[in-house]
Design an enzyme around this catalytic site. Structure first.
Site, PDB file in Angstrom:
ATOM      1  CG  ASP A  44      -2.075  -0.994   1.054  1.00 45.69           C
ATOM      2  OD1 ASP A  44      -2.604  -1.105  -0.066  1.00 45.69           O
ATOM      3  OD2 ASP A  44      -2.402  -1.674   2.039  1.00 45.69           O
ATOM      4  CG  ASP A  96      -7.591  -3.404  -3.751  1.00 47.53           C
ATOM      5  OD1 ASP A  96      -7.980  -4.389  -4.395  1.00 47.53           O
ATOM      6  OD2 ASP A  96      -8.100  -3.048  -2.691  1.00 47.53           O
ATOM      7  CB  THR A 131     -14.188 -11.874  -2.999  1.00 48.85           C
ATOM      8  OG1 THR A 131     -14.262 -10.441  -2.959  1.00 48.85           O
ATOM      9  CG2 THR A 131     -15.083 -12.454  -1.908  1.00 48.85           C
ATOM     10  NE  ARG A 171     -12.489   0.601  -1.688  1.00 44.61           N
ATOM     11  CZ  ARG A 171     -13.357   0.255  -0.740  1.00 44.61           C
ATOM     12  NH1 ARG A 171     -14.582   0.751  -0.746  1.00 44.61           N
ATOM     13  NH2 ARG A 171     -13.021  -0.567   0.233  1.00 44.61           N
ATOM     14  CD1 TRP A 221      -9.316  -1.042  -5.439  1.00 49.65           C
ATOM     15  CD2 TRP A 221      -8.895   1.118  -5.783  1.00 49.65           C
ATOM     16  NE1 TRP A 221      -9.435  -0.397  -4.232  1.00 49.65           N
ATOM     17  CE2 TRP A 221      -9.168   0.932  -4.399  1.00 49.65           C
ATOM     18  CE3 TRP A 221      -8.602   2.412  -6.231  1.00 49.65           C
ATOM     19  CZ2 TRP A 221      -9.151   1.983  -3.474  1.00 49.65           C
ATOM     20  CZ3 TRP A 221      -8.603   3.459  -5.307  1.00 49.65           C
ATOM     21  CH2 TRP A 221      -8.868   3.247  -3.961  1.00 49.65           C
ATOM     22  CB  SER A 276     -14.338  -4.653   4.467  1.00 51.07           C
ATOM     23  OG  SER A 276     -14.374  -6.023   4.127  1.00 51.07           O
TER      24      SER A 276
HETATM   25  N1  GLY Z   1      -7.342  -1.076  -0.909  1.00 49.00           N
HETATM   26  C1  GLY Z   1      -8.259  -1.450   0.066  1.00 49.00           C
HETATM   27  C2  GLY Z   1      -9.660  -1.090  -0.271  1.00 49.00           C
HETATM   28  O1  GLY Z   1      -9.964  -0.642  -1.367  1.00 49.00           O
HETATM   29  O2  GLY Z   1     -10.487  -1.283   0.593  1.00 49.00           O
END
Ligand code: GLY
Length: 399
Positions: free
Chosen positions: A120, A179, A239, A251, A255, A370
């Site tokens: 990240d 991501d 996933t 999301r 990305w 999430s």
């Molecule tokens: N990169 C983590 C998210 O999109 O939750």
């Protein structure tokens, strides 16, 4: 009476046609007004949290269940978004107050350049230091970007051609998430600064592997792939934050769209543009995309009155679309720009854009962190705000 009935009939035809044509949007009504409201809201946020941010948990991220602002430390994946939003406020308003704050928060991330525990750092450092460099050149900040790229490159597996996202766990040995496309921007940036093509080569290799392995024939994507790092064989597709292993997490799609658009910007390889266009079309034409163009948290989530939307996915998508539009001919460009405009019009409406001094100072409501982990559902998130501001900046500057 006859005329009134005729007009009503015509009106209903227009309304029905509009409901089938959710991408035919008008230009953004008043970008100046949205920027002004955003600056006022972030002034409120900063005034409410500044003293708390001097403690070890340093960046605002969300609103917790108890209503307090959820703060996060500098090694969290979202730590670059608050400084990044401050940079965009500066770029959008030219007000020196934002530059001062943005610099202060950016430099709090200094030690992250050496962090190698996950992928990240591309997000964290490109959104903060990378955006600072949009404002003014700085040798010191250039060095931070290059050191961060060195740290990120430690996660590259040359035989598999991929950057490992997370460390091994019981569930997967070498996971890569879609991501991770977002971290490539920092690698391209580091090659431009240093002249060292290693980072560019790693970015291209990772993008190619992602294009080959992460996407299904309809251009939806798997969230997590488990690789054999020695051979590049894909051992499983899963996933982590989506509805199901074979579903399309909203999301994740955003990305992917953003990632392949930036890969085209940096390489001019037409296969990346094609990939980005296919992903954009997948999103634009999805039967589950609501009329206001703000997706549910997963394109395959079961729908009922409580299914949450994800404003963060929408903001990332809009920002990516503004850039994508710059690579297309006039007619095509208009199509994607209109789509982006309609997303921004929805996000800046009262349904998503917070009333002044509410929402703990965050700009946007209704994002999902999430859902499978029951974490951050229907809340503001700092990255939704960041990509919203970036989209406003791109709408203004990218032609
Ligand atoms: N990169 C983590 C998210 O999109 O939750």
């Amino acid at each position: 009476m006859k005329n009134i009935l005729k007009s009503l009939a015509l009106l209903s035809v227009i309304l029905v046609l509009q409901s089938y044509n959710n991408n035919d949007s008008k230009p953004i009504k008043s970008i100046k007004k949205i920027v002004k409201a955003s600056a006022e809201q972030y002034t409120f946020m900063n005034n409410s949290i500044y003293s708390k941010l001097n403690t070890k948990r340093m960046m605002p991220r969300t609103i917790k269940k108890n209503g307090e602002t959820g703060l996060t430390g500098i090694y969290d994946w979202t730590s670059g978004f608050y400084p990044g939003s401050l940079w965009y406020l500066h770029l959008l308003t030219n007000d020196a107050k934002w530059e001062k704050l943005a610099t202060e928060y950016t430099e709090r991330l200094d030690s992250v350049q050496y962090w190698t525990e996950n992928h990240d750092i591309g997000f964290m450092m490109e959104c903060s230091y990378g955006n600072a460099l949009k404002k003014a050149p700085s040798k010191a900040y250039d060095d931070v970007i290059v050191q961060t790229a060195k740290s990120l490159a430690t996660r590259f597996h040359p035989k598999a051609g991929i950057i490992q996202s997370w460390n091994a766990s019981k569930k997967w040995g070498c996971p890569v998430i879609v991501d991770n496309m977002m971290n490539l921007e920092l690698l391209f940036h580091a090659t431009k600064i240093s002249g060292d093509s290693t980072y560019y080569t790693i970015a291209v290799s990772h993008a190619n592997a992602t294009m080959k392995n992460h996407f299904r024939p309809d251009y939806s994507s798997y969230h997590v792939l488990n690789y054999n790092p020695e051979t590049g064989e894909v051992l499983g597709k899963y996933t982590h934050q989506g509805y199901a292993d074979d579903s399309s997490w909203a999301r994740g799609q955003a990305w992917g769209l953003y990632g392949f658009t930036l890969c085209y910007r940096e390489t001019k390889d037409p296969k990346y543009l094609e990939q980005a266009l296919h992903i954009a079309d997948y999103i634009k034409n999805h039967p589950n995309l609501p009329k206001d163009n703000i997706p549910y948290w997963d394109y395959n989530a079961p729908l009922n009155n409580d299914t949450p939307r994800d404003a963060s996915a929408a903001a990332i998508t809009a920002s990516a679309l503004y850039e994508l539009a710059t690579f297309l001919d006039k007619k095509e460009s208009k199509l994607y720009k209109n789509f982006a405009n309609s997303i921004i019009n929805s996000l800046s409406s009262p349904a998503y854009f917070a009333e002044p001094t509410t929402n703990n100072g965050f700009l946007l409501k209704h994002s999902v962190g999430s859902l499978p982990h029951n974490s951050e559902i229907d809340v503001p998130l700092n990255y939704a705000d960041y990509y919203f501001l970036e989209a406003l900046y791109r709408q203004k500057t990218l032609k």
